[in-house]
Scaffold this active site. Structure first.
Site, PDB file in Angstrom:
ATOM      1  N   ARG A  13      16.804 -15.746  35.502  1.00  0.00           N
ATOM      2  CA  ARG A  13      15.430 -15.233  35.558  1.00  0.00           C
ATOM      3  C   ARG A  13      14.480 -16.399  35.865  1.00  0.00           C
ATOM      4  NH1 ARG A  13      13.828 -14.360  29.116  1.00  0.00           N
ATOM      5  NH2 ARG A  13      13.323 -16.554  28.781  1.00  0.00           N
TER       6      ARG A  13
ATOM      7  N   LYS B 187      12.750 -33.743  28.387  1.00  0.00           N
ATOM      8  CA  LYS B 187      12.282 -33.805  29.781  1.00  0.00           C
ATOM      9  C   LYS B 187      12.017 -35.250  30.206  1.00  0.00           C
ATOM     10  CE  LYS B 187      12.410 -29.347  30.631  1.00  0.00           C
ATOM     11  NZ  LYS B 187      13.315 -28.776  31.639  1.00  0.00           N
TER      12      LYS B 187
ATOM     13  N   TYR C 129      11.195 -30.997  23.126  1.00  0.00           N
ATOM     14  CA  TYR C 129      11.138 -30.619  24.552  1.00  0.00           C
ATOM     15  C   TYR C 129      10.666 -31.812  25.392  1.00  0.00           C
ATOM     16  CZ  TYR C 129       9.848 -27.711  28.618  1.00  0.00           C
ATOM     17  OH  TYR C 129       9.727 -27.161  29.878  1.00  0.00           O
TER      18      TYR C 129
ATOM     19  N   ASP D  95      27.493 -21.539  29.075  1.00  0.00           N
ATOM     20  CA  ASP D  95      26.515 -22.339  28.346  1.00  0.00           C
ATOM     21  C   ASP D  95      26.601 -23.756  28.903  1.00  0.00           C
ATOM     22  OD1 ASP D  95      25.060 -23.844  26.612  1.00  0.00           O
ATOM     23  OD2 ASP D  95      26.125 -23.200  24.794  1.00  0.00           O
TER      24      ASP D  95
ATOM     25  N   ALA E 131      10.869 -34.991  24.690  1.00  0.00           N
ATOM     26  CA  ALA E 131      11.923 -36.015  24.716  1.00  0.00           C
ATOM     27  C   ALA E 131      13.023 -35.614  25.704  1.00  0.00           C
ATOM     28  CB  ALA E 131      12.501 -36.209  23.316  1.00  0.00           C
TER      29      ALA E 131
ATOM     30  N   GLY F 100      20.483 -21.850  35.046  1.00  0.00           N
ATOM     31  CA  GLY F 100      19.361 -21.089  34.481  1.00  0.00           C
ATOM     32  C   GLY F 100      18.738 -20.168  35.513  1.00  0.00           C
TER      33      GLY F 100
ATOM     34  N   SER G 250       9.341 -31.462  33.487  1.00  0.00           N
ATOM     35  CA  SER G 250       8.104 -30.779  33.064  1.00  0.00           C
ATOM     36  C   SER G 250       6.995 -31.810  32.947  1.00  0.00           C
ATOM     37  CB  SER G 250       8.317 -30.127  31.694  1.00  0.00           C
ATOM     38  OG  SER G 250       7.069 -29.707  31.152  1.00  0.00           O
TER      39      SER G 250
END
Ligand code: NAI
Length: 253
Positions: A16, A165, A161, A69, A163, A13, A148
């Site tokens: 950016r 993280k 999200y 991916d 779950a 990732g 996060s």
């Protein structure tokens, strides 16, 4: 700052945002960085930028782009072999790629659930599977997973999200135990609200609401997360493993 001269660092990732800054700081410290992102244009663009900076500052660092991916298990195994053959055994793996598909559970589609879990959680499984053998032979091997604060606190509208993280944190602690005998340190960083394209998409009202819950009274920058990643990858962090370190302006204290 630690010297990463000739070390091989993989950042997912990295087209950016936080991942790109992590890749940039490792290259500035002399590393050979594999810049992974979904689209050819974004990872090649990031790699070109980093190489231009390295050339002008003569740090010796470099970036090579690999578009894929990370949710695709077979593709990750194939590119993993390619990266080791191109750059050498991997010293540092940073699992940073992540997506959101927010919505209240009542309205969340199963595809929203699957996309987030497949990218944020299975993506890390895929890369660790691809690189762990090579990392066991490398010097000072480190795995850094970008989780996060939402994985620690939960958040309405982000069940998928959160779950993913929270799962990534459990994964980090488990592989830290499994790989400790081979001296591979594995840690997670839990960023709070960091200004990036991902968070720029939020409405102003939501951003203002978040700010009231940050004791330091400001959003974080990509540089804050990158600096922590470099610390965890460096010599000073050799005795730290299985930890989740929040970088969040005090949100989760
Ligand atoms: P971003 O959306 O700006 O960048 C994400 C990068 O991941 C992009 O380069 C994208 O191409 C790549 N990516 C997405 N899905 C991919 C896939 N399937 N395969 C390969 N590459 C893929 O995101 P940002 O804000 O830089 O976040 C980076 C990480 O930090 C994510 O894991 C995110 O969940 C986490 N994070 C971000 C916070 C923030 O406030 N920005 C807060 C807490 C965590």
């Amino acid at each position: 700052m630690s010297n990463f001269q000739d070390k091989v660092v993989v950042v997912t990732g990295a087209g950016r945002g936080i991942g790109k800054e992590i890749a940039r700081q490792f290259a500035a410290a002399g590393a050979k960085v594999a810049v992974i992102s979904r689209s050819e244009a974004s990872c090649q663009g990031a790699a070109d930028e980093i190489n231009a900076e390295s050339a002008s500052s003569a740090t010796g660092g470099s970036a090579t782009a690999y578009a894929l991916d990370i949710a695709d298990h077979e593709a990750v195994q194939a590119i993993g072999k390619q990266i080791v053959s191109d750059l050498g055994a991997v010293n540092v793996l940073v699992n940073n790629a992540g997506v959101t598909r927010d919505g209240l559970l009542m309205r969340m589609k199963d595809t929203d659930w699957d996309t987030v879990i497949d990218t944020n959680l299975k993506g890390a499984f895929n890369t660790v599977k691809a690189f762990q053998r090579s990392m066991m032979k490398a010097q000072d091997p480190r795995i850094i997973n970008i989780a996060s604060v939402i994985g620690l606190m939960g958040n309405a509208g982000q069940a998928n999200y959160a779950a993913s993280k929270a799962g990534l944190i459990g994964f980090t602690k488990s592989i830290a135990r499994e790989l400790a005998g081979r001296k591979v340190c594995c840690n997670a960083i839990a960023p709070g609200f960091i200004t990036t394209d991902m968070t720029d998409e939020l409405p102003e009202k939501v951003r203002e609401g978040i700010l009231t819950n940050i004791p330091l009274g400001d959003f974080g920058a990509t540089q804050d997360i990158a600096a922590l990643a470099l610390f965890l990858a460096g010599e000073q962090a050799r005795y730290i493993t299985g930890q989740v370190i929040a970088c969040d302006g005090g949100m989760t204290m």
